[in-house]
Design a protein around this motif. Structure first.
Motif, mmCIF file in Angstrom:
data_model
loop_
_atom_site.group_PDB
_atom_site.id
_atom_site.type_symbol
_atom_site.label_atom_id
_atom_site.label_comp_id
_atom_site.label_asym_id
_atom_site.label_seq_id
_atom_site.Cartn_x
_atom_site.Cartn_y
_atom_site.Cartn_z
ATOM 1 N N TRP A 186 0.830 -1.214 0.000
ATOM 2 C CA TRP A 186 0.000 0.000 0.000
ATOM 3 C C TRP A 186 0.859 1.257 0.000
ATOM 4 C CZ3 TRP A 186 -4.656 -0.550 -1.541
ATOM 5 C CH2 TRP A 186 -5.346 -1.722 -1.287
ATOM 6 N N ASP A 187 1.939 1.254 0.806
ATOM 7 C CA ASP A 187 2.782 2.458 0.859
ATOM 8 C C ASP A 187 3.384 2.753 -0.509
ATOM 9 O OD1 ASP A 187 2.197 2.824 3.443
ATOM 10 O OD2 ASP A 187 4.059 1.954 4.240
ATOM 11 N N ALA A 188 3.797 1.679 -1.196
ATOM 12 C CA ALA A 188 4.375 1.869 -2.533
ATOM 13 C C ALA A 188 3.324 2.454 -3.478
ATOM 14 C CB ALA A 188 4.899 0.538 -3.070
ATOM 15 N N LEU A 189 2.081 1.976 -3.344
ATOM 16 C CA LEU A 189 1.016 2.507 -4.213
ATOM 17 C C LEU A 189 0.779 3.994 -3.916
ATOM 18 C CD1 LEU A 189 -1.186 2.047 -6.357
ATOM 19 C CD2 LEU A 189 -2.737 1.348 -4.528
ATOM 20 N N PHE A 190 0.762 4.354 -2.636
ATOM 21 C CA PHE A 190 0.514 5.758 -2.296
ATOM 22 C C PHE A 190 1.658 6.640 -2.785
ATOM 23 C CE2 PHE A 190 -1.959 4.074 1.569
ATOM 24 C CZ PHE A 190 -3.092 3.921 0.796
ATOM 25 N N GLU A 191 2.876 6.186 -2.520
ATOM 26 C CA GLU A 191 4.046 7.011 -2.867
ATOM 27 C C GLU A 191 4.249 7.140 -4.364
ATOM 28 O OE1 GLU A 191 7.935 5.974 -1.110
ATOM 29 O OE2 GLU A 191 6.722 5.636 0.713
ATOM 30 N N HIS A 192 3.906 6.081 -5.096
ATOM 31 C CA HIS A 192 4.231 6.054 -6.538
ATOM 32 C C HIS A 192 2.977 5.921 -7.394
ATOM 33 C CE1 HIS A 192 8.441 5.628 -5.436
ATOM 34 N NE2 HIS A 192 8.077 4.698 -4.574
ATOM 35 N N PHE A 193 1.857 6.445 -6.894
ATOM 36 C CA PHE A 193 0.577 6.239 -7.594
ATOM 37 C C PHE A 193 0.671 6.646 -9.071
ATOM 38 C CE2 PHE A 193 -3.751 7.141 -8.943
ATOM 39 C CZ PHE A 193 -4.410 6.005 -8.510
ATOM 40 N N ASP A 194 1.210 7.845 -9.321
ATOM 41 C CA ASP A 194 1.264 8.327 -10.707
ATOM 42 C C ASP A 194 2.192 7.468 -11.565
ATOM 43 O OD1 ASP A 194 -0.472 10.285 -10.001
ATOM 44 O OD2 ASP A 194 1.024 11.891 -9.894
ATOM 45 N N GLU A 286 -19.365 0.459 -8.657
ATOM 46 C CA GLU A 286 -18.133 1.217 -8.929
ATOM 47 C C GLU A 286 -18.360 2.691 -8.638
ATOM 48 O OE1 GLU A 286 -16.464 0.665 -12.845
ATOM 49 O OE2 GLU A 286 -14.495 1.306 -12.162
ATOM 50 N N TYR A 287 -17.356 3.309 -8.064
ATOM 51 C CA TYR A 287 -17.424 4.738 -7.732
ATOM 52 C C TYR A 287 -16.171 5.426 -8.261
ATOM 53 C CZ TYR A 287 -21.075 2.990 -4.752
ATOM 54 O OH TYR A 287 -22.224 2.372 -4.323
ATOM 55 N N PHE A 288 -16.369 6.673 -8.698
ATOM 56 C CA PHE A 288 -15.270 7.438 -9.291
ATOM 57 C C PHE A 288 -15.025 8.685 -8.462
ATOM 58 C CE2 PHE A 288 -17.711 5.218 -12.478
ATOM 59 C CZ PHE A 288 -16.739 4.500 -13.157
ATOM 60 N N VAL A 289 -13.756 8.976 -8.184
ATOM 61 C CA VAL A 289 -13.421 10.219 -7.492
ATOM 62 C C VAL A 289 -12.315 10.920 -8.284
ATOM 63 C CG1 VAL A 289 -14.008 9.158 -5.259
ATOM 64 C CG2 VAL A 289 -11.615 9.331 -5.948
ATOM 65 N N PRO A 290 -12.185 12.239 -8.119
ATOM 66 C CA PRO A 290 -11.102 12.937 -8.805
ATOM 67 C C PRO A 290 -9.764 12.292 -8.430
ATOM 68 C CG PRO A 290 -12.585 14.497 -7.752
ATOM 69 C CD PRO A 290 -13.007 13.136 -7.301
ATOM 70 N N ARG A 291 -8.881 12.145 -9.413
ATOM 71 C CA ARG A 291 -7.685 11.355 -9.121
ATOM 72 C C ARG A 291 -6.806 11.991 -8.055
ATOM 73 N NH1 ARG A 291 -3.911 8.977 -13.221
ATOM 74 N NH2 ARG A 291 -2.244 9.044 -11.703
ATOM 75 N N ARG A 292 -6.928 13.294 -7.830
ATOM 76 C CA ARG A 292 -6.100 13.914 -6.789
ATOM 77 C C ARG A 292 -6.467 13.367 -5.400
ATOM 78 N NH1 ARG A 292 -9.940 17.564 -8.219
ATOM 79 N NH2 ARG A 292 -11.231 18.434 -6.558
ATOM 80 N N HIS A 293 -7.653 12.746 -5.288
ATOM 81 C CA HIS A 293 -8.054 12.170 -4.004
ATOM 82 C C HIS A 293 -7.758 10.668 -3.919
ATOM 83 C CE1 HIS A 293 -9.927 15.880 -3.006
ATOM 84 N NE2 HIS A 293 -10.937 15.758 -3.826
ATOM 85 N N ALA A 294 -6.985 10.147 -4.874
ATOM 86 C CA ALA A 294 -6.816 8.681 -4.942
ATOM 87 C C ALA A 294 -6.360 8.089 -3.612
ATOM 88 C CB ALA A 294 -5.837 8.323 -6.054
ATOM 89 N N VAL A 314 -13.332 -9.323 -5.657
ATOM 90 C CA VAL A 314 -12.126 -8.514 -5.876
ATOM 91 C C VAL A 314 -12.515 -7.071 -6.168
ATOM 92 C CG1 VAL A 314 -11.839 -8.746 -8.401
ATOM 93 C CG2 VAL A 314 -9.808 -8.663 -6.935
ATOM 94 N N CYS A 315 -11.598 -6.174 -5.897
ATOM 95 C CA CYS A 315 -11.760 -4.761 -6.208
ATOM 96 C C CYS A 315 -10.750 -4.395 -7.295
ATOM 97 C CB CYS A 315 -11.407 -3.966 -4.952
ATOM 98 S SG CYS A 315 -12.487 -2.594 -4.680
ATOM 99 N N GLU A 316 -11.129 -3.516 -8.196
ATOM 100 C CA GLU A 316 -10.199 -3.094 -9.257
ATOM 101 C C GLU A 316 -10.106 -1.578 -9.244
ATOM 102 O OE1 GLU A 316 -11.293 -4.352 -13.212
ATOM 103 O OE2 GLU A 316 -9.428 -3.615 -14.092
ATOM 104 N N ILE A 317 -8.886 -1.091 -9.194
ATOM 105 C CA ILE A 317 -8.656 0.364 -9.203
ATOM 106 C C ILE A 317 -8.104 0.727 -10.581
ATOM 107 C CG2 ILE A 317 -7.410 2.267 -8.093
ATOM 108 C CD1 ILE A 317 -7.124 0.449 -5.592
ATOM 109 N N ARG A 318 -8.790 1.647 -11.259
ATOM 110 C CA ARG A 318 -8.369 2.062 -12.605
ATOM 111 C C ARG A 318 -8.377 3.585 -12.712
ATOM 112 N NH1 ARG A 318 -12.423 -1.889 -16.015
ATOM 113 N NH2 ARG A 318 -13.640 -1.643 -14.121
ATOM 114 N N THR A 319 -7.696 4.122 -13.694
ATOM 115 C CA THR A 319 -7.704 5.571 -13.912
ATOM 116 C C THR A 319 -8.255 5.877 -15.302
ATOM 117 O OG1 THR A 319 -5.429 5.519 -14.734
ATOM 118 C CG2 THR A 319 -5.734 5.999 -12.388
ATOM 119 N N MET A 320 -8.888 7.042 -15.410
ATOM 120 C CA MET A 320 -9.460 7.480 -16.690
ATOM 121 C C MET A 320 -9.229 8.979 -16.865
ATOM 122 S SD MET A 320 -12.457 5.662 -15.192
ATOM 123 C CE MET A 320 -11.528 4.500 -14.251
ATOM 124 N N ALA A 321 -9.105 9.395 -18.118
ATOM 125 C CA ALA A 321 -8.878 10.817 -18.398
ATOM 126 C C ALA A 321 -10.195 11.590 -18.353
ATOM 127 C CB ALA A 321 -8.240 10.962 -19.777
#
Ligand SMILES: Cc1cc2nc3c(=O)[nH]c(=O)nc-3n(C[C@H](O)[C@H](O)[C@H](O)COP(=O)(O)OP(=O)(O)OC[C@H]3O[C@@H](n4cnc5c(N)ncnc54)[C@H](O)[C@@H]3O)c2cc1C
Length: 420
Positions: A186-194, A286-294, A314-321
């Motif tokens: 989780w820490d790696a995901l938070f630190e390196h999300f982008d 599924e719920y979408f939030v602004p990516r700055r709040h990831a 399972v849960c899936e986390i994805r990003t969209m433009a």
């Protein structure tokens, strides 16, 4: 008729299912029905697509027409992505993205802003260049990107008319390879999300909210440059066998992994065309939030792990433009989506959605229109800021309310002066 949706958690109440084989028949059916909806491939999880009468476009000829110069493909709207991909393959063409499975109809996917993944990829509705729809008076309406209100028409929730023909943007065919990494912390995901979500063309993080995430699926477009094979992804290790997104399920129905390059249409979906997608026994939210709040949104969901996990496959986390489509969950904001594949225990899932929606509400969460959610129209008026414009369009195009149904009235219309 007695038909259920794909998941079997909803039985349509419609008295009649029409099977028109010409555009004129669609016009007649729509104009003479008091309440009607087009049914797509029935992959939604609620009564969103029900009415007293339904019509399917399955008997209309697909009429796939490619315009190489304009880089578009036009076709009958009920076509499924898998069939469209086959037609495009013969022309050396591709779509920019796909959802997790190729079995869904293009019109149904577009109507609910169905999406794939990728920081720079809009949802599937953003590829729509032109639409043809039958309004409730039976008249044909055609619209294209240049037209006023087009951005309101595309993600139409089935509420504006029967979409009979769609034109999508296409591009030259390309190959994709996918690699799966396991055990991302989780820490790696938070630190390196982008860095993680941009480590491929389309990236999905799967988790069951345990000590680490489960898997990261990285889909990369094949270029002429040799592949830079990663020995790890911020501490996650490459899988040495094909995987299913749900740990422990045989990956036989999954699209090939391990870096084996293949056509876009056989790698962007997680599941193969000819197989039962996913586990086949599930319901989804599924719920979408602004990516700055990831990171903050992931934290509040992690805090609910004990509530979520017993019901979760399972849960899936994805990003969209971001896009400009009024009813798109990505309207005006780059987005991160939290998808839940639940066991089919709807009452318990709905109870679990209460704290999930409460936890995500401060981030302005927008639900996936095609999946299970609790919020009503009043609650959705704030996150969907173009709702009043959309309601104006509903009233303008369908003044007699032929396309209204229970779902639309409770989830959309009653919130922003839409009456009903
Ligand atoms: C196994 C599975 C995997 C999924 N994966 C994803 C995913 O990766 N990403 C994602 O975002 N979603 C995903 N979904 C959700 C799915 O994409 C949406 O529910 C989508 O709406 C399904 O399209 P459909 O053709 O089945 O629509 P239906 O459920 O048949 O209908 C949905 C809505 O579209 C309207 N509609 C359909 N056709 C027309 C038309 N011609 N004219 C006007 N209105 C029309 C209907 O009236 C209804 O309101 C998944 C669902 C399942 C079951």
């Amino acid at each position: 008729m007695s038909h259920t949706n794909w998941a079997g958690n909803y039985t349509y109440r419609a008295r009649k299912l029409h099977r028109p084989s010409t555009l004129e028949q669609v016009q007649e059916i729509v104009a003479s029905a008091s309440r009607v909806r087009v049914v797509g491939s029935r992959h939604s999880f609620t009564d969103i697509g029900d009415s007293s009468e339904l019509l399917t476009l399955d008997e209309l000829p697909p009429e796939v027409v490619v315009d190489h110069e304009a880089r578009t493909v036009a076709f009958t709207a009920g076509l499924k992505y898998g069939a469209l991909a086959e037609a495009l393959a013969t022309e050396g063409l591709a779509l920019a993205n796909l959802a997790s499975l190729p079995h869904i109809s293009v019109a149904g996917a577009v109507a609910t802003a169905t999406h794939g993944s990728g920081d720079a990829n809009g949802n599937l509705a953003t590829a729509v260049a032109d639409l043809e729809m039958i309004k409730s008076d039976g008249e044909v309406l055609t619209a294209s990107r240049r037209d006023a209100d087009f951005n309101g028409l595309v993600v139409g929730l089935g509420a504006l008319g029967a979409v009979t023909r769609i034109t999508l943007d296409v591009e030259p065919a390309y190959d994709v390879r996918q690699r799966v990494f396991e055990g991302l912390g989780w820490d790696a995901l938070f630190e390196h999300f982008d860095e993680i979500t941009s480590s491929g063309y389309s990236v999905s993080v799967f988790t069951r909210w345990a000590e680490t995430t489960d898997q990261v699926w990285v889909k990369s477009r094949v270029t002429e440059a040799p592949e830079q094979v990663r020995s790890d992804l911020f501490g996650a290790v490459p899988a040495t066998l094909d995987r299913h997104p749900i740990l422990g399920i045989d990956p036989v129905n999954c699209s090939p992994q391990l870096g084996v390059a293949g056509p876009w249409s056989e790698r962007l979906p997680h599941f193969r065309s000819g197989f039962t997608p996913s586990s086949g026994e599930e319901i989804q939210s599924e719920y979408f939030v602004p990516r700055r709040h990831a990171a903050a949104a992931i934290e509040v969901l992690r805090a609910l792990a004990d509530t979520i996990r017993p019901l979760l496959q399972v849960c899936e986390i994805r990003t969209m433009a971001a896009d400009e489509l009024w009813m798109s969950p990505q309207y005006g904001q780059d987005t991160v989506g939290f998808h839940f594949t639940w066991w089919p225990e709807q009452d318990a899932v709905e109870r679990a959605l209460v704290p999930v929606e409460a936890a995500l509400a401060p981030f302005g969460a927008r639900p996936h229109w095609g999946k299970l959610f609790l919020s009503d129209a009043e609650a959705l008026a704030a996150p969907y800021e173009r709702l009043p414009d959309f309601i104006r369009l509903v009233e303008q195009l369908d003044p007699r309310g032929a396309f209204r149904n229970h779902w639309l009235e409770t989830r959309v219309l009653r919130g922003a002066g839409g009456g009903a």
